[in-house]
Design a protein around this motif. Structure first.
Motif, PDB file in Angstrom:
ATOM      1  N   ALA A  77      -5.212 -15.970   3.068  1.00 20.65           N
ATOM      2  CA  ALA A  77      -4.270 -15.171   3.821  1.00 20.65           C
ATOM      3  C   ALA A  77      -4.203 -14.229   4.913  1.00 20.65           C
ATOM      4  CB  ALA A  77      -2.712 -15.805   3.189  1.00 20.65           C
ATOM      5  N   GLY A  78      -4.507 -14.290   5.890  1.00 28.93           N
ATOM      6  CA  GLY A  78      -3.878 -13.147   6.581  1.00 28.93           C
ATOM      7  C   GLY A  78      -4.727 -11.701   5.685  1.00 28.93           C
ATOM      8  N   ALA A  79      -4.403 -10.332   6.146  1.00 33.16           N
ATOM      9  CA  ALA A  79      -4.366  -9.590   6.181  1.00 33.16           C
ATOM     10  C   ALA A  79      -5.723  -8.512   5.634  1.00 33.16           C
ATOM     11  CB  ALA A  79      -3.436  -8.376   5.711  1.00 33.16           C
ATOM     12  N   LEU A  80      -5.869  -9.981   4.016  1.00 32.27           N
ATOM     13  CA  LEU A  80      -6.759  -9.130   2.783  1.00 32.27           C
ATOM     14  C   LEU A  80      -8.214 -10.224   3.347  1.00 32.27           C
ATOM     15  CD1 LEU A  80      -3.882  -9.622   0.216  1.00 32.27           C
ATOM     16  CD2 LEU A  80      -5.979  -7.742   1.025  1.00 32.27           C
ATOM     17  N   LEU A 160      -4.571 -13.262  -7.547  1.00 32.93           N
ATOM     18  CA  LEU A 160      -4.216 -11.694  -6.959  1.00 32.93           C
ATOM     19  C   LEU A 160      -3.355 -12.291  -6.640  1.00 32.93           C
ATOM     20  CD1 LEU A 160      -7.798 -11.013  -7.185  1.00 32.93           C
ATOM     21  CD2 LEU A 160      -6.709 -10.695  -9.323  1.00 32.93           C
ATOM     22  N   GLY A 161      -2.225 -11.212  -6.414  1.00 35.49           N
ATOM     23  CA  GLY A 161      -1.392 -10.867  -6.408  1.00 35.49           C
ATOM     24  C   GLY A 161      -0.046  -9.688  -5.690  1.00 35.49           C
ATOM     25  N   VAL A 162       0.667  -9.741  -5.311  1.00 29.69           N
ATOM     26  CA  VAL A 162       1.472  -9.060  -5.931  1.00 29.69           C
ATOM     27  C   VAL A 162       2.734  -9.184  -6.165  1.00 29.69           C
ATOM     28  CG1 VAL A 162       3.125  -7.602  -4.400  1.00 29.69           C
ATOM     29  CG2 VAL A 162       0.944  -8.143  -2.891  1.00 29.69           C
ATOM     30  N   ASP A 163       3.150  -8.687  -7.220  1.00 30.52           N
ATOM     31  CA  ASP A 163       3.797  -9.062  -8.707  1.00 30.52           C
ATOM     32  C   ASP A 163       4.851  -7.665  -8.717  1.00 30.52           C
ATOM     33  OD1 ASP A 163       3.140 -11.607  -8.142  1.00 30.52           O
ATOM     34  OD2 ASP A 163       1.238 -10.985  -9.694  1.00 30.52           O
ATOM     35  N   LEU A 174      -2.563   1.277  -2.378  1.00 30.26           N
ATOM     36  CA  LEU A 174      -2.187   0.189  -2.822  1.00 30.26           C
ATOM     37  C   LEU A 174      -2.108  -0.916  -3.639  1.00 30.26           C
ATOM     38  CD1 LEU A 174       0.860  -0.009  -0.074  1.00 30.26           C
ATOM     39  CD2 LEU A 174       1.145   0.176  -2.948  1.00 30.26           C
ATOM     40  N   TYR A 175      -4.184  -1.640  -2.681  1.00 30.24           N
ATOM     41  CA  TYR A 175      -4.518  -2.327  -2.951  1.00 30.24           C
ATOM     42  C   TYR A 175      -5.458  -2.067  -4.360  1.00 30.24           C
ATOM     43  CZ  TYR A 175      -4.622  -5.153   2.040  1.00 30.24           C
ATOM     44  OH  TYR A 175      -3.585  -5.421   3.109  1.00 30.24           O
ATOM     45  N   ARG A 176      -5.764  -1.155  -4.742  1.00 32.30           N
ATOM     46  CA  ARG A 176      -5.923  -0.445  -5.931  1.00 32.30           C
ATOM     47  C   ARG A 176      -4.500  -1.138  -6.882  1.00 32.30           C
ATOM     48  NH1 ARG A 176      -9.455   3.129  -3.331  1.00 32.30           N
ATOM     49  NH2 ARG A 176      -8.093   4.415  -3.318  1.00 32.30           N
ATOM     50  N   ALA A 177      -4.263  -0.194  -6.678  1.00 31.55           N
ATOM     51  CA  ALA A 177      -2.964  -0.749  -7.545  1.00 31.55           C
ATOM     52  C   ALA A 177      -2.418  -2.208  -7.672  1.00 31.55           C
ATOM     53  CB  ALA A 177      -1.635   0.265  -6.953  1.00 31.55           C
ATOM     54  N   LEU A 180      -5.863  -5.491  -5.407  1.00 34.15           N
ATOM     55  CA  LEU A 180      -6.114  -6.516  -4.200  1.00 34.15           C
ATOM     56  C   LEU A 180      -7.966  -5.951  -3.582  1.00 34.15           C
ATOM     57  CD1 LEU A 180      -2.575  -7.408  -2.617  1.00 34.15           C
ATOM     58  CD2 LEU A 180      -4.008  -8.701  -3.981  1.00 34.15           C
ATOM     59  N   ASP A 181      -8.150  -5.333  -3.718  1.00 37.37           N
ATOM     60  CA  ASP A 181      -9.311  -4.027  -3.725  1.00 37.37           C
ATOM     61  C   ASP A 181     -10.556  -4.965  -4.019  1.00 37.37           C
ATOM     62  OD1 ASP A 181      -8.476  -3.377  -6.576  1.00 37.37           O
ATOM     63  OD2 ASP A 181     -10.447  -1.823  -5.923  1.00 37.37           O
ATOM     64  N   VAL A 182     -11.581  -4.612  -2.917  1.00 34.07           N
ATOM     65  CA  VAL A 182     -12.854  -5.501  -3.673  1.00 34.07           C
ATOM     66  C   VAL A 182     -13.616  -5.711  -4.520  1.00 34.07           C
ATOM     67  CG1 VAL A 182     -15.108  -5.107  -3.116  1.00 34.07           C
ATOM     68  CG2 VAL A 182     -13.663  -4.458  -1.200  1.00 34.07           C
ATOM     69  N   GLU A 183     -13.481  -3.880  -5.481  1.00 35.22           N
ATOM     70  CA  GLU A 183     -13.929  -4.117  -6.687  1.00 35.22           C
ATOM     71  C   GLU A 183     -12.673  -4.799  -7.825  1.00 35.22           C
ATOM     72  OE1 GLU A 183     -12.837  -1.495  -5.311  1.00 35.22           O
ATOM     73  OE2 GLU A 183     -15.090  -0.895  -4.966  1.00 35.22           O
ATOM     74  N   SER A 184     -11.674  -5.324  -7.211  1.00 36.88           N
ATOM     75  CA  SER A 184     -10.826  -6.258  -7.961  1.00 36.88           C
ATOM     76  C   SER A 184     -11.190  -7.854  -8.040  1.00 36.88           C
ATOM     77  CB  SER A 184      -9.493  -6.361  -8.256  1.00 36.88           C
ATOM     78  OG  SER A 184      -9.286  -4.651  -8.341  1.00 36.88           O
ATOM     79  N   ILE A 185     -11.104  -7.712  -6.957  1.00 36.12           N
ATOM     80  CA  ILE A 185     -11.620  -9.734  -6.525  1.00 36.12           C
ATOM     81  C   ILE A 185     -13.305  -9.840  -7.203  1.00 36.12           C
ATOM     82  CG2 ILE A 185     -12.565 -10.805  -4.642  1.00 36.12           C
ATOM     83  CD1 ILE A 185     -10.201  -8.840  -2.865  1.00 36.12           C
TER      84      ILE A 185
END
Length: 196
Positions: A77-80, A160-163, A174-177, A180-185
């Motif tokens: 959803a949204g920015a990602l 996956l999200g911000v916890d 921040l996406y890496r942390a 939420l970055d491409v590699e993690s997805i």
């Protein structure tokens, strides 16, 4: 624009209307990313699906290169959306059949599913032949915010999200942390495909 106009219509409807919260971002998203879905569905059907709460930004059936491959749903959803699309392209190159579900209003989808009492209420988004395909939800909010998607048909879900809160840095850092970055997805997508 379709959601904003519908929100205004709902707000003005004093008998059956309701308030709508629009979650905005300062990140510009290329609106051309919508073109494949617009070509596949047509403007009227795409608008209908958007107002229902979501649509397939990428439909694996548009590509016949991996007909027997495991199916993975990437829901966002949204920015990602750009990160999810990049991950989907990578997974597809590596032999995974990927759908990208763009959830423009998770609340509308959730309410529709709950009111109907079964997964058939979301068949345009997750058709019966893919009901049990694993889902990776990717959201720049609490990871559990989209976790209900796994309950629609009892499909395995990786959220996956911000916890954790209080971090600072650039968007990519921040996406890496937060994973939420491409590699993690991509890693979550491969892990989901391995469960099929």
């Amino acid at each position: 624009a379709w959601l904003l106009l519908e929100a205004l219509r709902q707000c003005a409807d004093r008998e059956r209307g309701h308030a709508t919260s629009l979650r905005l971002t300062t990140r510009p998203i290329d609106q051309g990313l919508l073109e494949p879905a617009l070509r596949r569905l047509g403007a009227e059907e795409l608008r209908r699906q958007v107002l229902l709460g979501g649509y397939r930004l990428i439909d694996r059936r548009d590509h016949d290169d991996h007909p027997q491959a495991p199916v993975v749903q990437l829901a966002t959803a949204g920015a990602l959306v750009p990160e999810v699309l990049a991950a989907a392209a990578y997974l597809r190159r590596e032999g995974v059949a990927v759908n990208v579900l763009n959830l423009v209003s998770p609340r509308r989808l959730y309410e529709r599913w709950r009111a109907a009492g079964d997964g058939a209420a979301l068949d345009w988004l997750i058709p019966p032949d893919e009901a049990h395909a694993p889902i990776v939800s990717v959201h720049d909010a609490a990871s559990h915010a989209l976790a209900w998607l796994g309950s629609v048909h009892g499909a395995p879900l990786t959220a996956l999200g911000v916890d954790r809160f209080g971090q600072s840095g650039g968007r990519d850092e921040l996406y890496r942390a937060f994973g939420l970055d491409v590699e993690s997805i991509v890693a979550a997508g491969f892990a989901a495909a391995d469960r099929v």
